[in-house]
Write an enzyme that holds these catalytic residues in place. Structure first.
Site, short mmCIF file in Angstrom:
data_model
loop_
_atom_site.label_atom_id
_atom_site.label_comp_id
_atom_site.label_asym_id
_atom_site.label_seq_id
_atom_site.Cartn_x
_atom_site.Cartn_y
_atom_site.Cartn_z
N HIS A 247 0.83 -1.22 0.00
CA HIS A 247 0.00 0.00 0.00
C HIS A 247 0.86 1.26 0.00
N TYR B 200 -9.61 4.33 3.13
CA TYR B 200 -10.15 3.16 3.85
C TYR B 200 -11.67 3.16 4.01
N GLU C 161 1.03 1.70 8.12
CA GLU C 161 1.35 2.51 6.93
C GLU C 161 1.86 3.90 7.34
N ARG D 285 3.42 0.59 -10.94
CA ARG D 285 3.92 -0.80 -10.87
C ARG D 285 5.20 -0.82 -10.05
N GLN D 286 5.44 -1.96 -9.42
CA GLN D 286 6.64 -2.12 -8.61
C GLN D 286 7.75 -2.76 -9.46
N TYR D 287 8.98 -2.29 -9.27
CA TYR D 287 10.14 -2.92 -9.91
C TYR D 287 11.28 -3.03 -8.90
N SER D 288 11.79 -4.24 -8.75
CA SER D 288 12.89 -4.47 -7.80
C SER D 288 14.12 -3.72 -8.26
N GLY E 280 12.47 -16.44 -14.27
CA GLY E 280 12.28 -15.32 -15.20
C GLY E 280 12.72 -14.00 -14.62
C1 FAD Z 1 7.34 -6.42 -5.46
C2 FAD Z 1 7.35 -6.54 -6.96
C3 FAD Z 1 8.55 -6.44 -7.64
C4 FAD Z 1 8.57 -6.56 -9.03
N1 FAD Z 1 9.76 -6.47 -9.68
C5 FAD Z 1 9.80 -6.59 -11.02
C6 FAD Z 1 11.02 -6.51 -11.73
O1 FAD Z 1 12.09 -6.31 -11.14
N2 FAD Z 1 11.01 -6.64 -13.07
C7 FAD Z 1 9.84 -6.87 -13.75
O2 FAD Z 1 9.88 -6.97 -14.99
N3 FAD Z 1 8.67 -6.96 -13.10
C8 FAD Z 1 8.62 -6.81 -11.77
N4 FAD Z 1 7.42 -6.88 -11.11
C9 FAD Z 1 6.17 -6.99 -11.90
C10 FAD Z 1 5.72 -5.58 -12.32
O3 FAD Z 1 5.36 -4.83 -11.19
C11 FAD Z 1 4.49 -5.62 -13.24
O4 FAD Z 1 3.52 -6.41 -12.65
C12 FAD Z 1 4.83 -6.12 -14.61
O5 FAD Z 1 5.76 -5.24 -15.25
C13 FAD Z 1 3.57 -6.23 -15.47
O6 FAD Z 1 2.94 -4.99 -15.51
P1 FAD Z 1 2.23 -4.51 -16.85
O7 FAD Z 1 1.53 -3.26 -16.55
O8 FAD Z 1 3.20 -4.53 -17.98
O9 FAD Z 1 1.23 -5.69 -17.13
P2 FAD Z 1 -0.33 -5.71 -16.73
O10 FAD Z 1 -1.05 -4.75 -17.58
O11 FAD Z 1 -0.41 -5.59 -15.29
O12 FAD Z 1 -0.69 -7.18 -17.20
C14 FAD Z 1 -0.13 -8.31 -16.56
C15 FAD Z 1 -0.35 -9.54 -17.44
O13 FAD Z 1 -1.74 -9.77 -17.58
C16 FAD Z 1 -2.09 -9.87 -18.94
N5 FAD Z 1 -3.44 -9.32 -19.15
C17 FAD Z 1 -3.81 -8.02 -19.06
N6 FAD Z 1 -5.14 -7.90 -19.30
C18 FAD Z 1 -5.60 -9.15 -19.55
C19 FAD Z 1 -6.88 -9.70 -19.89
N7 FAD Z 1 -7.94 -8.91 -19.99
N8 FAD Z 1 -6.97 -11.04 -20.08
C20 FAD Z 1 -5.88 -11.85 -19.96
N9 FAD Z 1 -4.66 -11.39 -19.66
C21 FAD Z 1 -4.51 -10.06 -19.44
C22 FAD Z 1 -1.04 -9.07 -19.69
O14 FAD Z 1 -0.89 -9.51 -21.03
C23 FAD Z 1 0.20 -9.36 -18.86
O15 FAD Z 1 0.79 -10.57 -19.27
C24 FAD Z 1 7.37 -6.78 -9.73
C25 FAD Z 1 6.16 -6.88 -9.04
C26 FAD Z 1 6.15 -6.75 -7.67
C27 FAD Z 1 4.85 -6.87 -6.95
C1 HEM Z 2 -8.30 -3.34 5.55
C2 HEM Z 2 -8.29 -2.97 4.30
C3 HEM Z 2 -7.46 -3.57 3.20
C4 HEM Z 2 -6.95 -4.82 3.06
C5 HEM Z 2 -7.07 -5.98 3.99
C6 HEM Z 2 -6.23 -4.84 1.81
C7 HEM Z 2 -5.59 -5.93 1.29
C8 HEM Z 2 -4.84 -5.94 0.14
C9 HEM Z 2 -4.11 -7.08 -0.39
C10 HEM Z 2 -4.06 -8.44 0.24
C11 HEM Z 2 -3.48 -6.70 -1.51
C12 HEM Z 2 -2.55 -7.54 -2.38
C13 HEM Z 2 -1.17 -7.38 -1.77
C14 HEM Z 2 -0.06 -7.95 -2.61
O1 HEM Z 2 0.19 -7.43 -3.69
O2 HEM Z 2 0.57 -8.90 -2.20
C15 HEM Z 2 -3.81 -5.32 -1.72
C16 HEM Z 2 -3.38 -4.59 -2.79
C17 HEM Z 2 -3.89 -3.38 -3.11
N1 HEM Z 2 -4.70 -2.59 -2.32
FE1 HEM Z 2 -5.40 -3.04 -0.50
N2 HEM Z 2 -6.32 -3.61 1.23
C18 HEM Z 2 -7.07 -2.81 2.04
C19 HEM Z 2 -7.38 -1.49 1.81
C20 HEM Z 2 -7.10 -0.82 0.66
C21 HEM Z 2 -7.50 0.53 0.38
C22 HEM Z 2 -8.25 1.43 1.35
C23 HEM Z 2 -7.07 0.81 -0.88
C24 HEM Z 2 -7.27 2.10 -1.65
C25 HEM Z 2 -8.32 2.35 -2.30
C26 HEM Z 2 -6.38 -0.35 -1.38
C27 HEM Z 2 -5.78 -0.44 -2.62
C28 HEM Z 2 -5.00 -1.48 -3.03
C29 HEM Z 2 -4.35 -1.53 -4.32
C30 HEM Z 2 -4.43 -0.47 -5.41
C31 HEM Z 2 -3.65 -2.72 -4.37
C32 HEM Z 2 -2.81 -3.27 -5.52
C33 HEM Z 2 -3.71 -4.15 -6.36
C34 HEM Z 2 -3.64 -3.81 -7.79
O3 HEM Z 2 -2.57 -3.48 -8.29
O4 HEM Z 2 -4.67 -3.88 -8.46
N3 HEM Z 2 -6.40 -1.31 -0.42
N4 HEM Z 2 -4.63 -4.87 -0.70
#
Ligand code: FAD
Ligand code: HEM
Length: 421
Positions: free
Chosen positions: A86, A96, A138, A207-210, A280
């Site tokens: 978050h 919230y 948070e 999006r998150q990137y390590s 990967g």
């Molecule tokens: C903590 C963390 C660290 C990360 N580190 C890295 C990193 O170092 N390097 C890295 O490359 N990535 C990393 N990621 C992943 C990264 O954050 C993104 O999730 C990734 O780049 C994909 O995002 P995107 O917007 O390109 O794809 P998105 O738009 O999120 O789509 C994800 C997948 O879903 C598919 N998709 C989308 N819509 C549909 C649909 N309607 N039906 C079926 N399939 C669908 C897409 O084709 C794609 O394959 C990390 C993620 C986290 C949580």
């Molecule tokens: C008690 C309340 C909440 C719980 C238990 C909760 C739980 C979670 C969990 C389990 C995830 C996935 C974590 C992961 O990536 O590993 C997540 C992601 C997320 N949460 Fe929450 N959440 C809460 C409240 C909220 C609120 C208030 C918001 C804001 C509107 C929010 C927005 C998001 C978003 C944007 C993501 C990332 C998902 C995505 O990319 O689509 N959450 N949350």
């Protein structure tokens, strides 16, 4: 504070709600995003797909919490993981009540006539308690990350000073802060978030990137894998943000970057051998760990990588170099597919995937700590491999490159399953 009676009501209604997890998820997200379209700047549309297992993370974690309402101590790591995610998204306390209102609406719809005022009050109190825990953690994380030396709040502009093609599908972006203020250190395994507005989408996306390099106070490096549409869904859109970064973000462009966070970090109090396993794109976080372990410790290290093929084998030379730098460091690369020019011992070490059998083959002699990271399909496979090897949970550390599926009640979306990507 929940009363004893409210706790009982919540526990008694969890099974009925879990049975209708899909309806809760759908009703909750659809209603919330319709009433608050501004939240589309935070949520990823790919995670909201009806069949997508990850879509259920938020609602499912609330149910997991409710199930454990008598044992909240069990949920510490879940809270830490979610709060960190978050914070990387800049979710704020004012969000919230919106989530709470729509979750309650979804619960009302699922329970139908059975949703008495007592039940709804109990759930409202339960959600309120969880929201307090989450916002408390948070708030501390926001304070820690913004007040550390070089820290900042929100998203800050960075200039892309270098783009490097690491493989057919992976590109690194070297980022320096536009204000030239020295950067805070980070721990290997941590990540930054990037906020962009792809022209093909109406909203901003984060999006998150390590961080795939080592801290030097001057620049961060992220390495992004281009996400194609899943093989099983050829008509699905390709990855939104990774595609945008690959296609549109060039050297000298500006990216908005969040301060590093993440709880996937090395346990520095342990001197046990370390087994690093990646699938990967998971190499990014694990490479940073390898750099650190080689340069700063004498710990034995086994690095096991699952790679699809040579064309998708980033950082091959750097990993080899690191493994040569000191004794006690071994790197093993498993190719899923071997091409005509691929030489065993030079490009790869074995064919196959990071199964339990493969891991067992390379294990250090004494008990090790395991760190593993990658896309969802890889993580599911790695978990079962470590189960098979009976690795205790307290020696496992992981990061899934997607919303964490362990809070999900249904099975993960097979479209996203692929060992190495
Ligand atoms: C903590 C963390 C660290 C990360 N580190 C890295 C990193 O170092 N390097 C890295 O490359 N990535 C990393 N990621 C992943 C990264 O954050 C993104 O999730 C990734 O780049 C994909 O995002 P995107 O917007 O390109 O794809 P998105 O738009 O999120 O789509 C994800 C997948 O879903 C598919 N998709 C989308 N819509 C549909 C649909 N309607 N039906 C079926 N399939 C669908 C897409 O084709 C794609 O394959 C990390 C993620 C986290 C949580
Ligand atoms: C008690 C309340 C909440 C719980 C238990 C909760 C739980 C979670 C969990 C389990 C995830 C996935 C974590 C992961 O990536 O590993 C997540 C992601 C997320 N949460 Fe929450 N959440 C809460 C409240 C909220 C609120 C208030 C918001 C804001 C509107 C929010 C927005 C998001 C978003 C944007 C993501 C990332 C998902 C995505 O990319 O689509 N959450 N949350």
């Amino acid at each position: 504070m929940l009363t004893e009676q409210q706790r009982e009501i919540v526990k008694a209604t969890v099974p009925a709600l879990k049975m209708h997890g899909e309806t809760i998820t759908r009703t909750f997200y659809d209603a919330m995003l319709k009433a608050h379209p501004e939240l589309l700047n935070y949520f990823n549309p790919a995670n909201q797909r009806g069949e997508g297992g990850q879509a259920r993370s938020l609602a499912a974690s609330v149910l997991t919490y409710a199930e454990n309402i008598d044992r909240l101590g069990n949920l510490g790591s879940m809270v830490e993981r979610i709060a960190t995610k978050h914070v990387s998204l800049e979710i704020l306390p004012e969000h919230y009540p919106i989530v709470g209102r729509h979750l309650l609406g979804a619960i009302t719809e699922v329970l139908g006539e059975a949703a008495t005022p007592e039940i709804l009050n109990a759930w409202a109190a339960a959600y309120g308690q969880l929201a307090d825990v989450m916002t408390g953690r948070e708030r501390d994380l926001y304070a820690e990350t913004s007040t550390q030396p070089g820290g900042w709040a929100g998203f800050k502009p960075f200039r892309v000073v270098r783009r490097v093609r690491e493989s057919e599908v992976m590109t690194s972006f070297h980022l320096v802060p536009a204000d030239s203020v020295p950067l805070p250190a980070f721990r290997p395994g941590q990540y930054v978030s990037v906020k962009v507005h792809p022209p093909s989408y109406d909203y901003e996306q984060v999006r998150q990137y390590s961080l795939s390099g080592v801290p030097d106070g001057r620049h961060y490096r992220i390495s992004v894998r281009r996400e194609d549409a899943p093989a099983g869904a050829p008509n699905a859109p390709a990855g939104l943000v990774s595609g945008f970064l690959h296609d549109a973000v060039q050297e000298n462009d500006t990216l908005l970057v969040h301060v590093p966070v993440g709880d996937f970090v090395l346990d520095e109090t342990s001197d046990r051998p370390v087994v690093l396993i990646s699938g990967g794109s998971g190499i990014t976080a694990v490479l940073a760990m390898l750099e650190h372990l080689v340069a700063n410790t004498q710990r034995e290290v086994v690095m096991l990588r699952g790679v699809r093929s040579r064309a998708r084998h980033p950082f091959a030379e750097r990993v080899r170099e690191l493994a040569r730098q000191r004794p006690g460091v071994r790197s093993i690369t498993l190719y899923e597919a071997v091409g005509p020019g691929d030489v065993q011992g030079e490009h790869y070490d074995a064919i196959g995937r990071t199964t339990a059998e493969a891991i067992r083959h390379y294990l250090p002699e004494s008990e090790a700590d395991f760190y593993y990271c990658g896309p969802i399909g890889f993580m599911t496979a790695a978990e079962s491999a470590l189960d098979e090897l009976a690795v205790p949970l307290n020696r496992r550390h992981s990061e899934a490159f997607a919303p964490d599926p362990s809070f999900v009640t249904g099975s993960p979306d097979p479209g996203l399953l692929g060992q190495a990507a």
